[in-house]
Motif scaffolding. Structure first.
Motif, PDB file in Angstrom:
ATOM      1  N   ASN A  36       0.702  -0.997   0.082  1.00 21.93           N
ATOM      2  CA  ASN A  36      -0.097  -0.014   0.047  1.00 21.93           C
ATOM      3  C   ASN A  36       0.870   1.391   0.131  1.00 21.93           C
ATOM      4  OD1 ASN A  36       0.703  -0.215   2.595  1.00 21.93           O
ATOM      5  ND2 ASN A  36      -1.334  -0.126   3.634  1.00 21.93           N
ATOM      6  N   LYS A  37       2.120   1.129   0.203  1.00 23.74           N
ATOM      7  CA  LYS A  37       2.991   2.265   0.353  1.00 23.74           C
ATOM      8  C   LYS A  37       3.663   2.616  -0.844  1.00 23.74           C
ATOM      9  CE  LYS A  37       3.138   2.504   5.375  1.00 23.74           C
ATOM     10  NZ  LYS A  37       3.343   3.612   6.257  1.00 23.74           N
ATOM     11  N   LYS A  38       3.560   1.599  -1.741  1.00 23.92           N
ATOM     12  CA  LYS A  38       4.455   1.776  -3.193  1.00 23.92           C
ATOM     13  C   LYS A  38       3.416   2.442  -4.090  1.00 23.92           C
ATOM     14  CE  LYS A  38       7.911  -1.243  -2.205  1.00 23.92           C
ATOM     15  NZ  LYS A  38       9.275  -1.056  -2.857  1.00 23.92           N
ATOM     16  N   THR A  39       4.189   3.045  -5.107  1.00 22.95           N
ATOM     17  CA  THR A  39       3.243   3.798  -5.988  1.00 22.95           C
ATOM     18  C   THR A  39       2.820   2.695  -7.165  1.00 22.95           C
ATOM     19  OG1 THR A  39       5.087   4.196  -7.429  1.00 22.95           O
ATOM     20  CG2 THR A  39       4.619   5.880  -6.103  1.00 22.95           C
ATOM     21  N   CYS A  40       1.750   2.887  -7.688  1.00 20.85           N
ATOM     22  CA  CYS A  40       1.141   1.996  -8.795  1.00 20.85           C
ATOM     23  C   CYS A  40       2.349   1.997  -9.965  1.00 20.85           C
ATOM     24  CB  CYS A  40      -0.114   2.537  -9.361  1.00 20.85           C
ATOM     25  SG  CYS A  40      -1.555   2.491  -8.227  1.00 20.85           S
ATOM     26  N   GLY A  41       2.928   3.005 -10.338  1.00 22.43           N
ATOM     27  CA  GLY A  41       3.957   2.786 -11.357  1.00 22.43           C
ATOM     28  C   GLY A  41       4.981   2.053 -10.916  1.00 22.43           C
ATOM     29  N   GLU A  42       5.534   1.704  -9.666  1.00 20.26           N
ATOM     30  CA  GLU A  42       6.570   0.759  -9.346  1.00 20.26           C
ATOM     31  C   GLU A  42       5.982  -0.663  -9.405  1.00 20.26           C
ATOM     32  OE1 GLU A  42       9.040   2.931  -5.647  1.00 20.26           O
ATOM     33  OE2 GLU A  42       6.926   2.665  -5.321  1.00 20.26           O
ATOM     34  N   ILE A  43       4.812  -0.836  -8.867  1.00 16.71           N
ATOM     35  CA  ILE A  43       4.179  -2.283  -8.963  1.00 16.71           C
ATOM     36  C   ILE A  43       3.862  -2.612 -10.382  1.00 16.71           C
ATOM     37  CG2 ILE A  43       1.968  -3.614  -8.090  1.00 16.71           C
ATOM     38  CD1 ILE A  43       4.319  -2.786  -5.812  1.00 16.71           C
ATOM     39  N   PHE A  44       3.390  -1.789 -11.142  1.00 18.37           N
ATOM     40  CA  PHE A  44       3.235  -2.425 -12.403  1.00 18.37           C
ATOM     41  C   PHE A  44       4.325  -2.498 -13.312  1.00 18.37           C
ATOM     42  CE2 PHE A  44      -1.300  -2.391 -14.154  1.00 18.37           C
ATOM     43  CZ  PHE A  44      -1.805  -2.366 -12.873  1.00 18.37           C
ATOM     44  N   ASP A  45       5.560  -1.669 -12.949  1.00 18.38           N
ATOM     45  CA  ASP A  45       6.833  -2.089 -13.546  1.00 18.38           C
ATOM     46  C   ASP A  45       7.205  -3.583 -13.046  1.00 18.38           C
ATOM     47  OD1 ASP A  45       6.613   0.271 -14.811  1.00 18.38           O
ATOM     48  OD2 ASP A  45       8.273   1.461 -13.301  1.00 18.38           O
ATOM     49  N   LEU A  46       6.907  -3.679 -12.009  1.00 16.16           N
ATOM     50  CA  LEU A  46       7.328  -5.242 -11.209  1.00 16.16           C
ATOM     51  C   LEU A  46       6.415  -6.382 -11.977  1.00 16.16           C
ATOM     52  CD1 LEU A  46       9.099  -7.049  -9.136  1.00 16.16           C
ATOM     53  CD2 LEU A  46       6.955  -6.368  -7.562  1.00 16.16           C
ATOM     54  N   VAL A  58       4.998  -6.438 -14.926  1.00 14.25           N
ATOM     55  CA  VAL A  58       5.353  -6.459 -16.148  1.00 14.25           C
ATOM     56  C   VAL A  58       6.611  -7.144 -16.340  1.00 14.25           C
ATOM     57  CG1 VAL A  58       5.911  -5.194 -18.255  1.00 14.25           C
ATOM     58  CG2 VAL A  58       3.818  -4.587 -16.971  1.00 14.25           C
ATOM     59  N   SER A  59       7.556  -6.827 -15.385  1.00 14.00           N
ATOM     60  CA  SER A  59       8.794  -7.447 -15.801  1.00 14.00           C
ATOM     61  C   SER A  59       8.495  -8.949 -15.217  1.00 14.00           C
ATOM     62  CB  SER A  59       9.780  -6.774 -14.837  1.00 14.00           C
ATOM     63  OG  SER A  59       9.834  -7.088 -13.387  1.00 14.00           O
ATOM     64  N   LYS A  60       7.724  -9.337 -14.455  1.00 16.42           N
ATOM     65  CA  LYS A  60       7.708 -10.624 -13.997  1.00 16.42           C
ATOM     66  C   LYS A  60       6.780 -11.440 -14.937  1.00 16.42           C
ATOM     67  CE  LYS A  60      10.122 -10.381 -10.293  1.00 16.42           C
ATOM     68  NZ  LYS A  60      11.633 -10.984 -10.050  1.00 16.42           N
ATOM     69  N   LYS A  61       6.371 -10.751 -15.845  1.00 16.78           N
ATOM     70  CA  LYS A  61       5.126 -11.291 -16.864  1.00 16.78           C
ATOM     71  C   LYS A  61       4.027 -11.822 -16.263  1.00 16.78           C
ATOM     72  CE  LYS A  61       8.854 -12.658 -19.997  1.00 16.78           C
ATOM     73  NZ  LYS A  61       9.213 -11.550 -20.638  1.00 16.78           N
ATOM     74  N   LEU A  62       3.207 -11.087 -15.177  1.00 17.06           N
ATOM     75  CA  LEU A  62       2.129 -11.270 -14.677  1.00 17.06           C
ATOM     76  C   LEU A  62       1.103 -10.630 -15.486  1.00 17.06           C
ATOM     77  CD1 LEU A  62       2.748 -11.073 -10.935  1.00 17.06           C
ATOM     78  CD2 LEU A  62       2.539 -13.198 -12.444  1.00 17.06           C
ATOM     79  N   VAL A  63       1.498  -9.463 -16.129  1.00 16.78           N
ATOM     80  CA  VAL A  63       0.662  -8.651 -17.062  1.00 16.78           C
ATOM     81  C   VAL A  63       1.372  -8.484 -18.277  1.00 16.78           C
ATOM     82  CG1 VAL A  63      -0.725  -6.752 -17.176  1.00 16.78           C
ATOM     83  CG2 VAL A  63      -0.581  -8.021 -14.929  1.00 16.78           C
ATOM     84  N   PRO A  64       1.043  -8.492 -19.263  1.00 13.51           N
ATOM     85  CA  PRO A  64       1.353  -7.903 -20.406  1.00 13.51           C
ATOM     86  C   PRO A  64       1.544  -6.500 -20.512  1.00 13.51           C
ATOM     87  CG  PRO A  64      -0.492  -9.476 -21.063  1.00 13.51           C
ATOM     88  CD  PRO A  64      -0.319  -9.224 -19.590  1.00 13.51           C
TER      89      PRO A  64
END
Length: 69
Positions: free
Chosen positions: A37-47, A49-55
């Motif tokens: 909850n303290k991370k930004t959505c940008g950080e989480i979505f970069d993660l 995408v890099s782990k290939k959970l979301v294209p």
């Protein structure tokens, strides 16, 4: 709204934003992303995408939809 700087807590507390995320990437509902909850959505979505959970194209689609709000 700016998706990249929004915290995960802010995103998941807003029902419209949460629904956009879950409609486009339902597999994210399986993971405890709300614990970040303290991370930004940008950080989480970069993660995710890099782990290939979301294209990458789906992540961009979600980001554009939320930024349009």
């Amino acid at each position: 709204m700016n998706f990249r700087t929004m915290t995960v807590k802010e995103a998941f507390s807003n029902p419209t934003v949460k629904q956009i995320i879950l409609d486009n990437a339902p597999n994210l509902g399986k993971y405890p992303i709300a614990l970040f909850n303290k991370k930004t959505c940008g950080e989480i979505f970069d993660l995710v995408v890099s782990k290939k959970l979301v294209p990458e194209d789906v992540a961009k689609k979600i980001e554009e939809a939320i930024n349009a709000l």
